[in-house]
Design a protein around this motif. Structure first.
Motif, PDB file in Angstrom:
ATOM      1  N   PHE A 167       0.859  -1.174   0.000  1.00  0.00           N
ATOM      2  CA  PHE A 167       0.000   0.000   0.000  1.00  0.00           C
ATOM      3  C   PHE A 167       0.902   1.233   0.000  1.00  0.00           C
ATOM      4  CE2 PHE A 167      -2.316  -3.370   2.045  1.00  0.00           C
ATOM      5  CZ  PHE A 167      -3.640  -3.197   1.683  1.00  0.00           C
ATOM      6  N   THR A 168       0.501   2.262  -0.720  1.00  0.00           N
ATOM      7  CA  THR A 168       1.299   3.479  -0.696  1.00  0.00           C
ATOM      8  C   THR A 168       0.395   4.696  -0.802  1.00  0.00           C
ATOM      9  OG1 THR A 168       3.241   4.573  -1.660  1.00  0.00           O
ATOM     10  CG2 THR A 168       1.682   3.604  -3.190  1.00  0.00           C
ATOM     11  N   ASP A 185       0.449  -2.338  -4.958  1.00  0.00           N
ATOM     12  CA  ASP A 185      -0.844  -2.966  -5.223  1.00  0.00           C
ATOM     13  C   ASP A 185      -1.987  -1.979  -5.056  1.00  0.00           C
ATOM     14  OD1 ASP A 185      -0.113  -5.950  -5.503  1.00  0.00           O
ATOM     15  OD2 ASP A 185       0.878  -5.381  -3.633  1.00  0.00           O
ATOM     16  N   VAL A 186      -1.896  -1.132  -4.040  1.00  0.00           N
ATOM     17  CA  VAL A 186      -2.941  -0.160  -3.744  1.00  0.00           C
ATOM     18  C   VAL A 186      -2.294   1.210  -3.583  1.00  0.00           C
ATOM     19  CG1 VAL A 186      -4.813   0.490  -2.182  1.00  0.00           C
ATOM     20  CG2 VAL A 186      -4.283  -1.931  -2.556  1.00  0.00           C
ATOM     21  N   LEU A 200      -7.792  -0.935   5.769  1.00  0.00           N
ATOM     22  CA  LEU A 200      -8.613  -1.884   6.522  1.00  0.00           C
ATOM     23  C   LEU A 200      -9.571  -2.637   5.594  1.00  0.00           C
ATOM     24  CD1 LEU A 200      -9.350   0.253   9.701  1.00  0.00           C
ATOM     25  CD2 LEU A 200      -7.793  -1.699   9.500  1.00  0.00           C
ATOM     26  N   GLU A 201     -10.105  -1.947   4.593  1.00  0.00           N
ATOM     27  CA  GLU A 201     -11.000  -2.603   3.643  1.00  0.00           C
ATOM     28  C   GLU A 201     -10.272  -3.692   2.860  1.00  0.00           C
ATOM     29  OE1 GLU A 201     -13.654  -1.454  -0.336  1.00  0.00           O
ATOM     30  OE2 GLU A 201     -12.540   0.095   0.747  1.00  0.00           O
ATOM     31  N   ALA A 202      -9.056  -3.393   2.425  1.00  0.00           N
ATOM     32  CA  ALA A 202      -8.314  -4.338   1.592  1.00  0.00           C
ATOM     33  C   ALA A 202      -7.705  -5.490   2.384  1.00  0.00           C
ATOM     34  CB  ALA A 202      -7.217  -3.605   0.825  1.00  0.00           C
ATOM     35  N   THR A 203      -7.607  -5.341   3.704  1.00  0.00           N
ATOM     36  CA  THR A 203      -7.014  -6.397   4.537  1.00  0.00           C
ATOM     37  C   THR A 203      -8.053  -7.073   5.435  1.00  0.00           C
ATOM     38  OG1 THR A 203      -6.429  -4.793   6.273  1.00  0.00           O
ATOM     39  CG2 THR A 203      -4.758  -5.250   4.582  1.00  0.00           C
ATOM     40  N   VAL A 208      -1.899  -3.597   8.278  1.00  0.00           N
ATOM     41  CA  VAL A 208      -0.642  -3.991   7.627  1.00  0.00           C
ATOM     42  C   VAL A 208       0.415  -4.385   8.653  1.00  0.00           C
ATOM     43  CG1 VAL A 208      -1.018  -2.591   5.567  1.00  0.00           C
ATOM     44  CG2 VAL A 208       0.115  -1.572   7.554  1.00  0.00           C
ATOM     45  N   ASN A 209       1.368  -5.194   8.180  1.00  0.00           N
ATOM     46  CA  ASN A 209       2.423  -5.692   9.072  1.00  0.00           C
ATOM     47  C   ASN A 209       3.517  -4.663   9.326  1.00  0.00           C
ATOM     48  OD1 ASN A 209       1.810  -8.385   7.044  1.00  0.00           O
ATOM     49  ND2 ASN A 209       1.438  -8.577   9.239  1.00  0.00           N
TER      50      ASN A 209
END
Length: 335
Positions: A167-168, A185-186, A200-203, A208-209
């Protein structure tokens, strides 16, 4: 030799070009004829530092060029060897010394201007992702300022070395397009969307880690929401402020977060040498086949340093701003 320093600490109007003696390399140092130098925010902080005392230093921490005098401890770095690496200031000049164990030998496929965009951003990105963020294969990472020099480097490393879910964030459409091309990716426009909601929607609500945070205070709550349980949060900039009014230690404990802050420039010579050597082994070969590449925003003539600093201060750049110290920056045989 020609070199850039300051008349006194302050704005870019205080930058001044002077004649300085060619430096003499110490034990275990090499002398480099500089072909190109990278522009970094640490240079601006140094320029503005009211604590500087006379004689004011030559600015610049990142160069590419040709070895002019070798070090007995590193006979492989013979005169004529093309190198790049970090220096202890002095990079905005025609010659500079560098600890020999911090020099990275350039493949012929990489030009001097490209090479000057590698050391600071890729070493910082590697350090934050792997030494501090402990990013593992297939984990997820949120990289803020994705269009910056470190951001573009971090996206590439996370993709090529870890196949991470990336994510960025960025504030311009052009920068977002660049991050996607590099492997994000996002890509989230922080001016139009709430990045923590997208994360939060994408995971599926996990977060994220790893978080690479260039922003600081203004992103505190949003980063907290974006972080997964046991996440590693690495603070490498404070573009959004340095003071958080209220911090919930309970939130940190409940998510079992590791929060680390870092600056690469003040690190010891030994630390930088170890980092350089590991990066050279694990990542430098990927530049030869094009899997990694420095993203160059602009190449500015040596006599126009003020313009290079303006571009960075105005957050205009996607990738690196390079100072052309010599006209001989092209690849061998390319003219």
């Amino acid at each position: 030799m020609k070199a850039w320093t300051v008349k006194q600490p302050g704005g870019r109007d205080q930058l001044v070009q002077e004649e300085r003696p060619v430096p003499t390399p110490g034990e275990n140092e090499i002398l480099i004829e500089v072909k190109a130098a990278g522009i970094n925010r640490t240079d601006i902080l140094t320029r503005e530092n009211k604590g500087l005392s006379k004689p004011y230093p030559i600015l610049g921490v990142e160069v590419s060029g040709v070895v002019k005098e070798a070090a007995a401890s590193h006979p492989e770095l013979k005169p004529g060897t093309r190198v790049t690496g970090l220096v202890n200031r002095g990079g905005y000049a025609e010659y500079v010394t560098m600890p020999a164990d911090r020099a990275m030998v350039l493949p012929d496929a990489i030009s001097f201007e490209e090479a000057a965009g590698i050391s600071e951003v890729f070493l910082t990105a590697y350090q934050t992702l792997y030494w501090l963020g402990e990013l593992k294969e297939k984990e997820s990472v949120l990289i803020h300022a994705g269009g910056s020099g470190v951001g573009t480097a971090a996206i590439q490393l996370a993709r090529q070395l870890s196949d991470a879910h990336i994510f960025t964030t960025a504030g311009k459409a052009e920068k977002l397009r660049t991050t996607k091309k590099l492997g994000a990716d996002v890509a989230i426009n922080y001016k139009e969307e709430q990045f923590e909601e997208r994360v939060l929607e994408a995971t599926d609500g996990r977060g994220v880690n790893v978080i690479l945070d260039f922003v600081g205070a203004s992103y505190w709550e949003k980063n907290m929401k974006s972080a997964a349980i046991d996440a590693r949060w690495v603070l490498i900039g404070t573009l959004g402020g340095t003071t958080v009014d209220q911090v919930s230690l309970l939130q940190l404990m409940q998510k079992r977060l590791s929060l680390k802050g870092t600056l690469l420039t003040p690190r010891s010579d030994a630390y930088k040498a170890e980092l350089t050597q590991e990066f050279s082994e694990k990542a430098m070969p990927l530049f030869e086949d094009g899997r990694l590449k420095p993203i160059i925003h602009s190449v500015v003539p040596f006599d126009n340093l003020q313009e290079a600093h303006r571009q960075m201060e105005d957050n205009e750049n996607t990738g690196k701003i390079i100072l052309n110290v010599s006209d001989e920056m092209k690849r061998p045989g390319k003219g």
